[in-house]
Design an enzyme around this catalytic site. Structure first.
Site, mmCIF file in Angstrom:
data_model
loop_
_atom_site.group_PDB
_atom_site.id
_atom_site.type_symbol
_atom_site.label_atom_id
_atom_site.label_comp_id
_atom_site.label_asym_id
_atom_site.label_seq_id
_atom_site.Cartn_x
_atom_site.Cartn_y
_atom_site.Cartn_z
ATOM 1 C CB CYS A 23 -20.511 -8.856 -19.363
ATOM 2 S SG CYS A 23 -21.624 -10.125 -18.781
ATOM 3 C CB CYS A 68 -25.216 -9.708 -19.768
ATOM 4 S SG CYS A 68 -24.293 -9.491 -21.301
ATOM 5 N N GLY A 114 0.791 -1.225 0.000
ATOM 6 C CA GLY A 114 0.000 0.000 0.000
ATOM 7 C C GLY A 114 0.820 1.270 0.000
#
Lengths: 298, 284
Positions: free
Chosen positions: A286, A264, A54
């Site tokens: 999608c 979708c 991080g």
């Protein structure tokens, strides 16, 4: 060192006298475009990034054949990591056929000779802008995300010395205040993409503009995620099996995007990240095109 | 002079000093009230405060009074950690049982103290508040710094504090920039009290407010000091404020403490010529 001198010597000896000669005068192609020293420098930064999950590590962002802000950071990470046995997949918003994705993929394959693929199963390096593929990924995958703004606190503090101090001391109360203010003003936490997350209980990271949908995928993931910000000259990492917690209040649950009842229009799936067709209301598909295609074929 | 020492002090300050510029040991003797200046004519350094000693007990408010440039705010800021002291020893009983000189702590540890050990109320609310953030958000800041992660609990605590400092609750979700000076000061006080710190430092808390608003804020501070039993230091140039809030006070001039007395005694019978001048000025 020796090689650099030889190259210079070769250039001097042949002494091109016209621009055409100069352009035509190409020294030996290096594997993966970047010279070895540059790749080593980027890999060193990446190693540090992996060691301190991080933490944003500065690196000497190179000039790339793509403009900064167009994936140059992700591209440099990919080129620094790629080996002769790798296979690369590049997506832009989940789409392998996006113009930028195609160009970046071509650049990687042409400068290395490695295989390209749209299938997660076959890929070892997956460079992405703003999505994590729907498919399961494992220890064999490295996910490389292109990052426009690596600094999660940019919106609340402009002074970089103060930002460095806040990260160093994990002094993140102002980030919490911004979430508080968001909830007070809007009734919900509105931050949708690039949701701030705490990595390994230490650093807050910007999760690039990936949607909230993808955030849980980063938590305790089997795969390594590398973030490259070329314009901002930073890399950071989420190593495999690392805690990634979206910042949220105990009594305000973190929720991912959903469109009630939407499926979708191509593959009929309702459990993938769906995007609205441009210009067509209530027509969904999608976001991950390779995944969608496979759903239709099986 | 009365004793500056009290039994089991919450705040203990010894030989606190701050100078700006180069240090020359001789400059200490060339500055101060006898010389009429805090600026050394040889080195051009400023001895902003030197040789400051005092204790503050629990539930007690100590005043520091003096004109602009006398060093009173410097003393407060050195204790708060806003300014790095040049020398001295400051111990706070609630921190490591007073076994650590807080002036030796690194800046990060000093900031930690500000979360729940020590709060400061500044003259200018812009120093203690984020003006672009709501009143509630300003209180959420120290709460989240102390680890609060429950939105409802943060709201409740903010509401409780704002009610206590008499900020209308329907303004809780307005940004502080849209508040009047007096209201901003009340929000700043609410924020300072968020984590129930045992020590409160007030730097000219009512200066700059108009008289009627100032007296309301002063009333509030007095009630809070009585109610919360915190150890407080009140810095002011205004004897009215010192008289109302404190039992004991120091008079500072040119970076030195010139008198140290019970506040009512000082007002009745100031000893040092400078104190006499200040009291006389306040009484006219």
């Amino acid at each position: 060192m020796g090689r650099t001198e030889m190259t210079l010597e070769a250039t001097v000896n042949s002494s091109p006298t016209t621009i055409a000669e100069l352009v035509g005068h190409r020294t030996t192609e290096t594997f993966a475009l970047l010279d070895e020293e540059s790749k080593r420098e980027i890999r060193r930064a990446l190693l540090q990034a992996v060691c301190i999950p991080g933490y944003q590590v500065p690196f000497g962002s190179r000039e790339m054949p793509v403009a900064r802000g167009w994936g140059s950071g992700g591209l440099q990470v990919t080129l620094a990591c790629v080996g002769a046995d790798d296979a690369v997949k590049v997506i832009d918003q989940g789409d392998d056929e996006g113009v930028n994705a195609v160009n970046l993929r071509r650049l990687v394959t042409m400068s290395t000779g490695i295989d390209e693929t749209t299938e997660v199963d076959e890929a070892t390096l997956i460079q992405s802008r703003h999505r994590i593929p729907e498919d399961d990924m494992n220890e064999n995958h490295i996910l490389i995300l292109q990052v426009p703004v690596p600094e999660p606190l940019r919106g609340i503090e402009r002074d970089i010395r103060e930002l460095a101090r806040m990260h160093a001391e994990a002094d993140y109360s102002r980030m919490w205040v911004s979430l508080y203010e968001d909830k007070v003003r809007n009734g919900v936490i509105t931050q949708s993409t690039g949701y701030p997350c705490l990595v390994a209980s230490r650093y807050i990271v910007a999760t690039t503009p990936i949607p909230r949908w993808d955030i849980p995928r980063l938590h305790q993931s089997k795969f390594l995620t590398l973030f490259g910000a070329g314009r901002e000259k930073r890399v950071y990492a989420i190593p495999p099996y690392t805690d990634v917690e979206p910042l949220t209040f105990e009594d305000v649950p973190f929720e991912v995007e959903s469109a009630d009842g939407a499926t979708c229009r191509l593959c009929g799936s309702s459990d993938s990240f769906l995007v609205e067709m441009p210009g067509k209301q209530e027509s969904w598909s999608c976001s991950d095109t390779a995944w969608c295609r496979r759903q239709r074929n099986t | 002079m009365t004793s500056i020492h009290v039994p089991s002090p919450i705040i203990q300050v010894r030989n606190l000093g701050k100078y700006y510029g180069n240090f020359d040991p001789a400059m200490i003797d060339r500055t101060g009230p006898e010389h009429g200046t805090a600026r050394d004519h040889v080195t051009a350094s400023i001895v902003a405060a030197w040789g400051v000693n005092f204790d503050v007990a629990a539930g007690e408010a100590l005043g520091i009074v003096g004109e602009s440039g006398s060093g009173k705010s410097t003393v407060l800021r050195c204790i708060a950690g806003d300014v790095a002291a040049s020398t001295g020893d400051v111990r706070l009983a609630p921190f490591e049982d007073g076994n650590v000189n807080i002036l030796d702590l690194d800046p990060s540890a000093r900031r930690q103290l500000r979360i729940n050990t020590l709060s400061v109320v500044y003259q200018d609310p812009a120093e203690g508040l984020a003006l672009g953030v709501t009143a509630g958000g300003n209180i959420a800041d120290p709460l989240t710094a102390a680890g609060w992660r429950n939105f409802g609990a943060i709201r409740d605590r903010a509401r409780e504090l704002l009610a206590r400092t008499e900020v209308p609750l329907d303004r809780m979700d307005d940004i502080v920039r849209n508040f009047s000076g007096g209201m901003r000061q009340r929000v700043q006080i609410a924020r300072a009290l968020a984590n129930k710190p045992p020590i409160l430092l007030l730097d000219e808390p009512t200066t700059g407010l108009d008289a009627s608003v100032a007296s309301g804020v002063l009333d509030l501070i007095r009630q809070l000091l009585e109610e919360l039993q915190v150890a407080a230091i009140v810095v002011s140039h205004d004897f009215g404020v010192i008289e109302m809030l404190t039992e004991r006070c120091l008079v500072m001039q040119h970076g030195r403490v010139v008198e140290d007395a019970l506040t009512d005694q000082l007002l009745e019978d100031p000893h040092h010529p400078y104190s006499q001048k200040l009291v006389a000025a306040a009484r006219t």
